[in-house]
Design a protein around this motif. Structure first.
Motif, PDB file in Angstrom:
ATOM      1  N   SER A  16       0.635  -1.333  -0.196  1.00 35.63           N
ATOM      2  CA  SER A  16      -0.140  -0.176  -0.020  1.00 35.63           C
ATOM      3  C   SER A  16       0.760   1.372   0.006  1.00 35.63           C
ATOM      4  N   HIS A 130       0.753  -5.612  -9.073  1.00 32.28           N
ATOM      5  CA  HIS A 130       0.047  -5.299 -10.071  1.00 32.28           C
ATOM      6  C   HIS A 130      -0.065  -6.555 -10.997  1.00 32.28           C
ATOM      7  N   ALA A 133      -1.820  -9.790  -9.679  1.00 32.43           N
ATOM      8  CA  ALA A 133      -3.231  -9.474  -9.715  1.00 32.43           C
ATOM      9  C   ALA A 133      -3.713  -9.742 -11.251  1.00 32.43           C
ATOM     10  N   THR A 173     -11.845  -7.311  -8.813  1.00 31.20           N
ATOM     11  CA  THR A 173     -11.406  -7.037  -7.506  1.00 31.20           C
ATOM     12  C   THR A 173     -12.593  -7.085  -6.421  1.00 31.20           C
ATOM     13  N   PRO A 240      -4.253  -3.956  -0.931  1.00 29.62           N
ATOM     14  CA  PRO A 240      -4.783  -4.942  -2.262  1.00 29.62           C
ATOM     15  C   PRO A 240      -4.124  -6.233  -1.625  1.00 29.62           C
ATOM     16  N   LEU A 247      -9.448  -6.620  -2.399  1.00 32.75           N
ATOM     17  CA  LEU A 247      -8.984  -5.527  -1.624  1.00 32.75           C
ATOM     18  C   LEU A 247      -9.548  -5.422  -0.298  1.00 32.75           C
TER      19      LEU A 247
END
Length: 311
Positions: A16, A130, A133, A173, A240, A247
């Motif tokens: 984060s 990133h 995901a 998400t 995340p 999330l």
């Protein structure tokens, strides 16, 4: 009203912290720009596979995500994901492959987010979270949910389009709430999931349901899992959590009841702890703290008043 003081504010919440990467979403549909960025000599690339990438320890004690220039990267056209550009103009791409490339450097090792997240810089951790995901979503959503046709990748990995019906599908998400509940005596409610090791306790958590506010979700999950009624709810921070696609929304909540009745399905045991109770349980080994990578540890620390011991 309780004012929470973050005694660990100098330690960024994993995944984060500001990464220094501009995701530059406006470039994702610009094929000419993407091609130029890919071929630029400063561009850096890494491979992600099964939620893992290669990391390495540097002589000065840091741990880095292994990246290469694009001209040294494995060949792939479809599974090339643009992740963003940093303040120095360096662009970053991730390549999704069935396996990680071999390395002559024997010190390099594959690692997932649970290990690497605590070791990497905010920039590298942000890039990896990133990429992981996107990889998770791409692997699980290859077919159109409207007509069943196989979809194709677009927008540098951030859209899947259906060539049959024209539908566009975006990375999923799932919002989840995670909360530290305290009672009128300022004791904290911690629970142990059925599949956790003996002694592992943490905050309660659960997914937000359709048509439900996050405050309603906090109250429902606490009651379902522990039988405790919750009143006031205060938002703290988010994280995340791509395991595979969540999330985490972190809260402090105040209980209006104290009797515990666990559901026995997700939560096997739940207990109220004073700070002295928890400190003694840590010291004796009766209670194991949550892993430091999770926002759960940060929520407990806000109440506890100092960093938790390492698991």
């Amino acid at each position: 009203m309780t004012t929470w003081t973050d005694h660990t504010a100098d330690r960024p919440l994993t995944f984060s912290a500001p990464s220094g990467i501009d995701r530059s979403a406006h470039h994702r549909l610009d094929e000419a720009w993407l091609a130029a960025a890919w071929s630029h000599p400063t561009t850096r690339v890494f491979v992600v596979s099964g939620g893992q990438a290669l990391i390495d320890d540097t002589p000065d004690g840091r741990t880095e995500l292994i990246t290469t220039p694009s001209f040294e990267a494995p060949l792939t056209e479809a599974h090339r994901y643009y992740l963003g550009t940093d303040d120095d103009g360096v662009s970053y791409f991730a390549l999704q492959k069935d396996s990680l490339p071999g390395r002559m450097d024997q010190s390099a090792r594959p690692a997932g987010l649970r290990e690497a997240g605590l070791l990497l810089s905010p920039r590298d951790a942000g890039l990896l979270v990133h990429a992981v995901a996107l990889e998770n979503w791409q692997r699980l959503h290859r077919f159109c949910s409207r007509c069943g046709e196989r979809t194709v990748i677009a927008a540098a990995g951030h859209i899947r389009r259906c060539p049959a019906c024209g539908a566009e599908h975006y990375p999923r998400t799932d919002p989840a709430v995670i909360m530290l509940v305290t009672d009128e005596d300022d004791r904290a409610l911690l629970g142990r999931q059925v599949h956790w090791p003996e002694g592992r306790f943490s905050t309660l958590a659960g997914f937000v349901e359709p048509g439900e506010s996050i405050e309603q979700s906090v109250a429902r999950e606490v009651f379902e899992e522990a039988g405790v009624v919750v009143g006031d709810v205060e938002y703290i921070a988010s994280q995340p959590w791509p395991f595979p696609s969540s999330l985490m929304l972190g809260f402090m909540a105040r209980a209006t009841s104290s009797e515990i009745q666990v559901d026995g399905e997700e939560i096997e045991e739940a207990r109220w702890f004073s700070r002295d109770d928890l400190r003694a349980a840590f010291e004796s080994g009766e209670v194991l703290p949550p892993y430091g990578i999770s926002i759960a540890a940060r929520l407990i620390e806000l109440w506890y008043g100092k960093p938790l011991p390492k698991p």
